[in-house]
Design an enzyme around this catalytic site. Structure first.
Site, PDB file in Angstrom:
ATOM      1  N   TRP B 101       0.802  -1.343   0.127  1.00  0.00           N
ATOM      2  CA  TRP B 101      -0.141  -0.261  -0.198  1.00  0.00           C
ATOM      3  C   TRP B 101       0.886   1.255   0.025  1.00  0.00           C
ATOM      4  O   TRP B 101       0.660   2.239  -0.572  1.00  0.00           O
ATOM      5  CB  TRP B 101      -0.907   0.174   1.253  1.00  0.00           C
ATOM      6  CG  TRP B 101      -1.763  -1.650   1.153  1.00  0.00           C
ATOM      7  CD1 TRP B 101      -1.426  -2.310   2.443  1.00  0.00           C
ATOM      8  CD2 TRP B 101      -2.679  -1.785   0.293  1.00  0.00           C
ATOM      9  NE1 TRP B 101      -2.067  -3.368   2.093  1.00  0.00           N
ATOM     10  CE2 TRP B 101      -2.707  -3.048   0.710  1.00  0.00           C
ATOM     11  CE3 TRP B 101      -3.163  -1.615  -0.903  1.00  0.00           C
ATOM     12  CZ2 TRP B 101      -3.743  -4.008  -0.036  1.00  0.00           C
ATOM     13  CZ3 TRP B 101      -3.957  -2.437  -1.678  1.00  0.00           C
ATOM     14  CH2 TRP B 101      -4.132  -3.777  -0.912  1.00  0.00           C
ATOM     15  N   ASP B 168      -2.239   6.313   6.018  1.00  0.00           N
ATOM     16  CA  ASP B 168      -3.330   5.448   5.725  1.00  0.00           C
ATOM     17  C   ASP B 168      -3.467   4.573   6.887  1.00  0.00           C
ATOM     18  O   ASP B 168      -2.857   3.934   7.317  1.00  0.00           O
ATOM     19  CB  ASP B 168      -2.869   4.633   4.665  1.00  0.00           C
ATOM     20  CG  ASP B 168      -3.618   3.708   4.064  1.00  0.00           C
ATOM     21  OD1 ASP B 168      -4.725   3.519   4.612  1.00  0.00           O
ATOM     22  OD2 ASP B 168      -3.544   2.990   3.023  1.00  0.00           O
ATOM     23  N   LYS B 192     -12.674  -2.495   6.844  1.00  0.00           N
ATOM     24  CA  LYS B 192     -12.098  -3.039   7.766  1.00  0.00           C
ATOM     25  C   LYS B 192     -13.038  -3.096   8.946  1.00  0.00           C
ATOM     26  O   LYS B 192     -14.031  -3.848   9.431  1.00  0.00           O
ATOM     27  CB  LYS B 192     -10.779  -2.816   8.137  1.00  0.00           C
ATOM     28  CG  LYS B 192      -9.966  -2.646   7.021  1.00  0.00           C
ATOM     29  CD  LYS B 192      -9.686  -3.581   6.065  1.00  0.00           C
ATOM     30  CE  LYS B 192      -8.640  -3.369   4.868  1.00  0.00           C
ATOM     31  NZ  LYS B 192      -8.393  -4.540   3.757  1.00  0.00           N
TER      32      LYS B 192
END
Lengths: 351, 351
Positions: B101, B168, B192
């Site tokens: 990511w 993030d 999530k």
């Protein structure tokens, strides 16, 4: 009493879609797992995405050589993506301005190149569709909005052009038959005729991509999403699933040709009342009237209180005009039953 | 039998959230209208959006001077938006690379300016968190990923910096207490600990915006969305509503402090088994182990068939490692009950 929902979007969807979507949120396909807790890489979800794409292709007769994508960000992000992908460096694009959405679209395009406004009905408050469109031969693409939800105008014929035609069909896709082969790019926020807010359909001709000469950020590049089958990143699972359910419903009902006939019937009923009832005036020019969003005003503003009260009593929901226009707007999308239009007409007669 | 869902995301959410979300898709607040057919400008939806924002502020103790936004496009679009908003023209940014990511995030930033990689664990397959971070004084901002879902690593302390820290937090937001005032920008895909796929939470310090010196396209500009209370365009209604329900559940449970204790307990149980069972090895460096994604491998690959069969028999779902790493990964997010972790540990003992 189920209300008559005339909202402009998000808007009414078929009742069976609400029920099936709700069931999947608790238990998808008897898997004992919720639709929204499974991996988007699972066989279950891949099959949902594939069915959604296949239904779009079937219902709209999408020819070979086009990619069908389910993205995020609404039509508003497409205003930017269209120009990022189609505007060449130091390029030029032709925009037809039919109000609000077109105006927003061309604003983003101006960040990336020159914009020629090749038609506009701004002079009369956007109550008609400009007809004489002259497209400069050096335009990289032509952009238009097929239906304007706010003013209730709709293109009945599409401009003829050799350049790729990019069309925002957010508010009338799947409501009438179109020839996809005439377009380079079609995009549509789901929340009218396709599904809930949260996903955007993109249909793009592969051969027009990759020619802009600019480096496109990954998420804004149609080729990124096309190469990953709309799974470059986690897709909006619920919105894609519920769109798939709505497209299944449309197919069962006979497809776009069948719904087009019903839409014409509903719109005729309502426009007929507007034309024959002296207490109401239509807003849009007759030849450009939208089959999706019927806009009208009261001949006498002093009737407002009574009309609003009658409408409320009859369970009519969402008929206020857009805040920028006023008056009334009845959005009569695919899932709107004839009986709801009849209920509105009955109230208009009562006034 | 309800399955034990260890998916990395989209992932398990509280069962009561599934049920409440499903109910609203059929009938929102006894309005006889579906959540997904009402206007996003209706009082009902505005109150949903406001409650979602208020819950974020309350649960994370967001100080004054920050905007809380619900956007679309996932963390992947934030990779681009973070740099568009914070990278100055001819500017420079510092990125900490903890794999996948982070790598994708810095790729987008490179389109807009210079990227200094100020820490990376690439040398050892991203199995640890780089500790010695030296940030150039001319960096416009510092970017990091708080938890890596693929490798199962997590920052336990955040870098100290005078520049805006952009983080993030897609995979560990709401799982542990954080001091928001130390961050300039926090973003997180919902799927999530917050809700279903389809919305992205952004928490941004207002005073760091508007300083890049570049013209930012409307949809990529945090100020656009902040000035319109996340209603610049139609929001992803279902995803926002279901996130709101999940945050309500978290508040009822005692908030982030309470869930943090439960998360520590669940993780300890599982890591303890990994450390004491000679048939398994942990993947991530001990001090950097994620409380959300527990990654491990078999000591002897020939045990794979048997372990997989035992896991299947016990109803364990989604424990395969990411395709880029292999092995196993148990994602034990907020909504994962202790009993599910116990079920996994029992299977590990059985091997």
């Amino acid at each position: 009493m189920k209300k008559h929902n005339f909202s402009a979007g998000p808007c009414i969807l078929p009742q069976e879609v609400f029920e099936q979507a709700a069931e999947a949120v608790v238990n998808l396909n008897n898997s004992n797992l919720s639709l929204i807790e499974i991996s988007h890489r699972s066989a279950d979800f891949i099959s949902i995405m594939n069915e959604a794409i296949a239904l779009v292709k079937e219902l709209l007769n999408v020819p070979e050589g086009y990619s069908v994508l389910f993205l995020q960000g609404g039509a508003s992000l497409q205003f930017l993506m269209a120009s990022y992908n189609l505007m060449k460096v130091d390029g030029k694009a032709a925009y037809i301005d039919t109000g609000a959405w077109s105006t927003k679209a061309l604003k983003e395009a101006k960040l990336l190149g020159e914009v020629a406004i090749v038609g506009t009905s701004k002079d009369s408050g956007y109550n008609y569709i400009p007809k004489e469109i002259k497209i400069p031969s050096d335009a990289n693409y032509v952009h238009m909005t097929s239906n304007n939800t706010i003013f209730g105008t709709q293109f009945k014929e599409f401009p003829k052009t050799d350049q790729p035609l990019a069309c925002d069909m957010s508010s009338d896709i799947f409501s009438r038959q179109i020839d996809v082969s005439k377009f380079g790019l079609i995009y549509a926020g789901a929340q009218k005729n396709m599904g809930p807010a949260g996903t955007t359909l993109v249909i793009v001709k592969d051969e027009i991509l990759g020619k802009s000469g600019r480096t496109i950020p990954s998420m804004l590049d149609y080729q990124t999403h096309a190469s990953k089958d709309s799974m470059f990143n986690t897709p909006p699972v619920f919105a894609v699933y519920t769109s798939m359910l709505t497209l299944r419903w449309l197919k069962k009902l006979g497809g776009v040709g069948a719904i087009e006939k019903l839409n014409e019937e509903k719109a005729a009923l309502l426009y007929n009342e507007i034309d024959n009832n002296p207490k109401f005036n239509g807003f849009a020019a007759e030849e450009d009237r939208s089959l999706m969003n019927v806009t009208f005003t009261l001949a006498d503003e002093s009737d407002k209180e009574r009309f609003d009260a009658l409408a409320k009593e009859a369970g009519l929901n969402g008929i206020n005009g857009h805040r920028s226009v006023g008056g009334y707007r009845a959005s009569i999308y695919n899932a709107m039953p004839l009986e709801s239009v009849q209920a509105l007409v009955a109230v208009m007669k009562q006034l």
